[in-house]
Design an enzyme around this catalytic site. Structure first.
Site, PDB file in Angstrom:
ATOM      1  N   SER A   1     -13.550 100.548   0.112  1.00 39.17           N
ATOM      2  CA  SER A   1     -12.626 101.113  -0.869  1.00 39.17           C
ATOM      3  C   SER A   1     -13.394 102.059  -1.807  1.00 39.17           C
ATOM      4  O   SER A   1     -14.348 102.712  -1.386  1.00 39.17           O
ATOM      5  CB  SER A   1     -11.939  99.956  -1.617  1.00 39.17           C
ATOM      6  OG  SER A   1     -10.973 100.450  -2.507  1.00 39.17           O
TER       7      SER A   1
ATOM      8  N   LYS B   1      -6.874 104.503  -1.873  1.00 42.38           N
ATOM      9  CA  LYS B   1      -7.745 103.344  -2.073  1.00 42.38           C
ATOM     10  C   LYS B   1      -7.006 102.222  -2.818  1.00 42.38           C
ATOM     11  O   LYS B   1      -7.257 101.037  -2.574  1.00 42.38           O
ATOM     12  CB  LYS B   1      -9.017 103.751  -2.827  1.00 42.38           C
ATOM     13  CG  LYS B   1      -9.887 104.753  -2.067  1.00 42.38           C
ATOM     14  CD  LYS B   1     -10.364 104.232  -0.709  1.00 42.38           C
ATOM     15  CE  LYS B   1     -11.430 105.138  -0.093  1.00 42.38           C
ATOM     16  NZ  LYS B   1     -11.868 104.731   1.238  1.00 42.38           N
TER      17      LYS B   1
END
Ligand code: COA
Length: 297
Positions: free
Chosen positions: A156, A174
């Site tokens: 992420s 994300k």
């Protein structure tokens, strides 16, 4: 392969802890993901890495395979936006390597653009690669992960913790990945599967940093990080090993931020740093501000 990728194997980790295990990693030819995979291979795992560019992916797989005698590494070319290609990649991995224990969703797209300059199609391109691509990867792997009580890691970011300019597309992507991981933690936990995110900060020598920064501001970029340096790819590999090893068995639905504390200063970059938090800096940094009662310092 960078020198760091080639040589990295922390003495902290026991040799052979991943013996007999198999990892599949999308974006596996990239600087961060290839180092994650390199560390796992050196600790006993076999791997398949997935990338869009056939030559690059196959060459990286061949390099990675040299890291441990007897290891097997497949380089599979596939676009994570195409679910059928991922189903085929998982099938080939299991056919040739025997099983699937770990999935690392690392394929991502990024560029800098204001919303003014970000077409609907550009926004969609990143959402498709990052979000749909991660979902496709997990979905295609799911039945195999159930068999091995496997583990999922998403790569992420920290951009979406604050409003990071020029990153609307990536921030949205994300954030979605973090949310997806949380749901998978809950839904897949009863099958013994864990799902976590690793959120890297600015990592030296990566394509991401090259795309999002300029060499002439490297020094400034380092000073903006509380630990006063950029990260190393091996520091992301260490977080990966922690999560995938038995040490991480009871960690699920979490986001491990590996960024030297950088995200805590996102949005505060208008202040000189670190001077604004040192004694002298308190005077300089807050001079003229209404709340600066401590001006006698
Ligand atoms: N600024 C604004 N728009 C951009 C752009 C940029 N720097 N780069 C691409 N786009 C737009 C394109 O113009 C296109 O939009 P349009 O059809 O309205 O013109 C849209 O994004 C899709 O571009 P395309 O090149 O067709 O997409 P792709 O799927 O082949 O490429 C990207 C995906 C755009 C994410 C590409 O940057 C990429 O593959 N990057 C490599 C991986 C990467 O970024 N790694 C670093 C991770 S941190």
């Amino acid at each position: 392969m960078s020198a760091a990728t080639k040589k990295y194997k922390s003495p902290i980790w026991a040799p052979g802890i991943f013996e007999g295990k198999v990892v599949l990693c999308t974006g596996g030819a990239g600087s961060i993901c290839s180092t994650q995979v390199a560390a796992l291979i050196q600790l006993g795992a076999n791997a398949s890495i997935i990338g869009r560019r056939k030559d690059v992916t196959e060459a990286k797989a061949a390099e990675l395979q040299t890291l441990r005698s007897g290891s097997r590494v497949l380089g599979i070319s596939a676009d994570v936006r195409d679910y059928t290609m991922l189903v085929a990649a998982v099938e080939r991995t299991v056919e040739e390597l025997g099983r699937l224990d770990y999935v690392i969703c690392g394929a991502a797209g990024n560029f800098l653009a204001t919303v003014d300059n970000l077409s609907a199609n550009a926004f969609k391109a990143v959402i498709d690669i990052d979000v749909l691509g991660s979902y496709n990867t997990v979905k295609a792997s799911l039945e195999e992960l159930k068999k091995t009580r496997g583990k999922i890691i998403f790569v992420s970011a920290t951009l979406h913790y604050t409003g990071t300019p020029f990153q609307a597309h990536v921030s949205a992507a994300k954030a979605a990945i973090d949310a997806l991981s949380g749901v998978l933690c809950v839904e897949l936990g009863p099958y013994g599967i864990t799902s976590n995110c690793i959120a890297p900060g600015p990592i030296a020598g990566t394509e991401g940093l090259a795309r999002l920064s300029r060499p002439e501001i490297a020094n400034e970029a380092q000073r903006a990080v509380p630990i006063q340096r950029l990260g190393h790819v091996h520091e992301i590999a260490d977080a990966t090993i922690y999560l995938l090893s038995p040490a991480g068995d009871w960690v699920s639905g979490d986001v491990i931020v590996v960024d030297g504390g950088a995200w805590h200063r996102q949005g505060a970059s208008a202040l000189p740093y670190p001077e604004s938090v040192t004694r002298k800096g308190v005077v300089e940094g807050v001079k003229g501000m209404k709340g600066a009662k401590d001006s006698k310092l």
